[in-house]
Write a protein that holds these residues in place. Structure first.
Motif, mmCIF file in Angstrom:
data_model
loop_
_atom_site.group_PDB
_atom_site.id
_atom_site.type_symbol
_atom_site.label_atom_id
_atom_site.label_comp_id
_atom_site.label_asym_id
_atom_site.label_seq_id
_atom_site.Cartn_x
_atom_site.Cartn_y
_atom_site.Cartn_z
ATOM 1 N N ILE A 1 23.533 52.689 -88.514
ATOM 2 C CA ILE A 1 23.192 53.099 -89.933
ATOM 3 C C ILE A 1 21.423 53.515 -89.652
ATOM 4 O O ILE A 1 20.708 52.533 -89.343
ATOM 5 C CB ILE A 1 23.239 52.156 -90.725
ATOM 6 C CG1 ILE A 1 24.701 51.581 -90.935
ATOM 7 C CG2 ILE A 1 22.729 52.461 -91.990
ATOM 8 C CD1 ILE A 1 24.794 50.316 -91.738
ATOM 9 N N ARG B 1 28.194 51.107 -95.659
ATOM 10 C CA ARG B 1 29.330 51.313 -94.729
ATOM 11 C C ARG B 1 30.277 50.153 -94.970
ATOM 12 O O ARG B 1 29.979 49.027 -95.064
ATOM 13 C CB ARG B 1 28.751 51.172 -93.368
ATOM 14 C CG ARG B 1 27.783 52.226 -93.033
ATOM 15 C CD ARG B 1 28.143 53.838 -92.987
ATOM 16 N NE ARG B 1 27.377 54.693 -92.544
ATOM 17 C CZ ARG B 1 26.241 55.463 -92.919
ATOM 18 N NH1 ARG B 1 26.048 54.945 -94.170
ATOM 19 N NH2 ARG B 1 25.533 56.106 -92.155
ATOM 20 N N LYS C 1 30.859 45.120 -97.123
ATOM 21 C CA LYS C 1 29.881 46.328 -96.803
ATOM 22 C C LYS C 1 28.860 45.947 -96.086
ATOM 23 O O LYS C 1 28.216 44.582 -96.267
ATOM 24 C CB LYS C 1 29.700 46.798 -97.966
ATOM 25 C CG LYS C 1 31.044 48.027 -98.625
ATOM 26 C CD LYS C 1 30.519 48.307 -99.851
ATOM 27 C CE LYS C 1 31.872 48.818 -100.417
ATOM 28 N NZ LYS C 1 31.462 49.133 -102.057
ATOM 29 N N MET D 1 31.232 55.659 -96.196
ATOM 30 C CA MET D 1 31.781 55.858 -94.801
ATOM 31 C C MET D 1 32.417 54.480 -94.348
ATOM 32 O O MET D 1 31.744 53.490 -94.505
ATOM 33 C CB MET D 1 30.765 56.490 -93.917
ATOM 34 C CG MET D 1 30.385 57.682 -94.188
ATOM 35 S SD MET D 1 28.949 58.514 -93.176
ATOM 36 C CE MET D 1 29.578 57.781 -91.698
ATOM 37 N N ARG D 2 33.363 54.472 -93.271
ATOM 38 C CA ARG D 2 33.807 53.285 -92.831
ATOM 39 C C ARG D 2 33.042 53.401 -91.292
ATOM 40 O O ARG D 2 32.736 54.322 -90.783
ATOM 41 C CB ARG D 2 35.294 53.422 -92.589
ATOM 42 C CG ARG D 2 35.982 53.109 -93.823
ATOM 43 C CD ARG D 2 37.471 52.975 -93.667
ATOM 44 N NE ARG D 2 38.057 52.762 -94.917
ATOM 45 C CZ ARG D 2 38.152 51.372 -95.331
ATOM 46 N NH1 ARG D 2 37.876 50.364 -94.509
ATOM 47 N NH2 ARG D 2 38.808 51.284 -96.631
ATOM 48 N N LEU D 3 32.983 51.956 -90.886
ATOM 49 C CA LEU D 3 32.303 51.665 -89.470
ATOM 50 C C LEU D 3 33.235 52.331 -88.499
ATOM 51 O O LEU D 3 34.647 52.694 -88.702
ATOM 52 C CB LEU D 3 32.186 50.568 -89.218
ATOM 53 C CG LEU D 3 31.075 49.799 -90.068
ATOM 54 C CD1 LEU D 3 30.919 48.102 -89.848
ATOM 55 C CD2 LEU D 3 29.542 50.234 -89.730
#
Length: 135
Positions: free
Chosen positions: A20, A27, A38, A133-135
């Motif tokens: 990040i 995220r 998150k 967003m997703r990791l």
């Protein structure tokens, strides 16, 4: 229902935070039923906001966080702040107006909240992330 163990994995928080680069951009690290885990980096002060139906948990992984809290229905306006160090958490109930602020150069925060939670609550601004967003 058959479970798929191939979808079970781990998240290394240090590695996840290293991906990040921008502050206040959460995220998604994982899903638990109707909830999401998150992570985000906080830098400076966020905007005052509240959530109509979602409670939020904030866990300080790194740095120092101040959570400003106020009751906009109280007369006069009731306002206070809670300071959190690494390893400490706070749960902000729905309806409570709040404003996170990093007291260190940067805070690494883990949040647990319903998947429906917008980072700016009922306020729409340039800081609103409607599809994290997703990791």
């Amino acid at each position: 229902m058959k479970q798929d163990v191939t979808k079970v994995g781990k998240v290394n928080l240090a590695d996840a935070f290293s991906t990040i680069s921008e502050a206040w951009s959460p995220r998604i690290a994982g899903d638990i039923n109707d909830m999401q885990v998150k992570i985000a980096k906080f830098k400076g002060q966020f905007d005052w906001h509240h959530h109509e139906i979602e409670d939020e948990l904030f866990l300080v992984i790194k740095g120092k966080l101040r959570m400003g809290l106020r009751d906009k229905c109280a007369a006069p306006l009731a306002e206070r702040a809670v300071d959190l160090d690494e390893g400490e958490m706070i749960i902000v109930p729905h309806g409570v107006e709040h404003r996170p602020e990093s007291l260190s150069d940067e805070c690494h925060i883990l949040m647990l909240e319903p998947a429906s939670t917008l980072n700016t609550g009922t306020v729409q601004s340039e800081r609103t992330i409607s599809d994290p967003m997703r990791l």
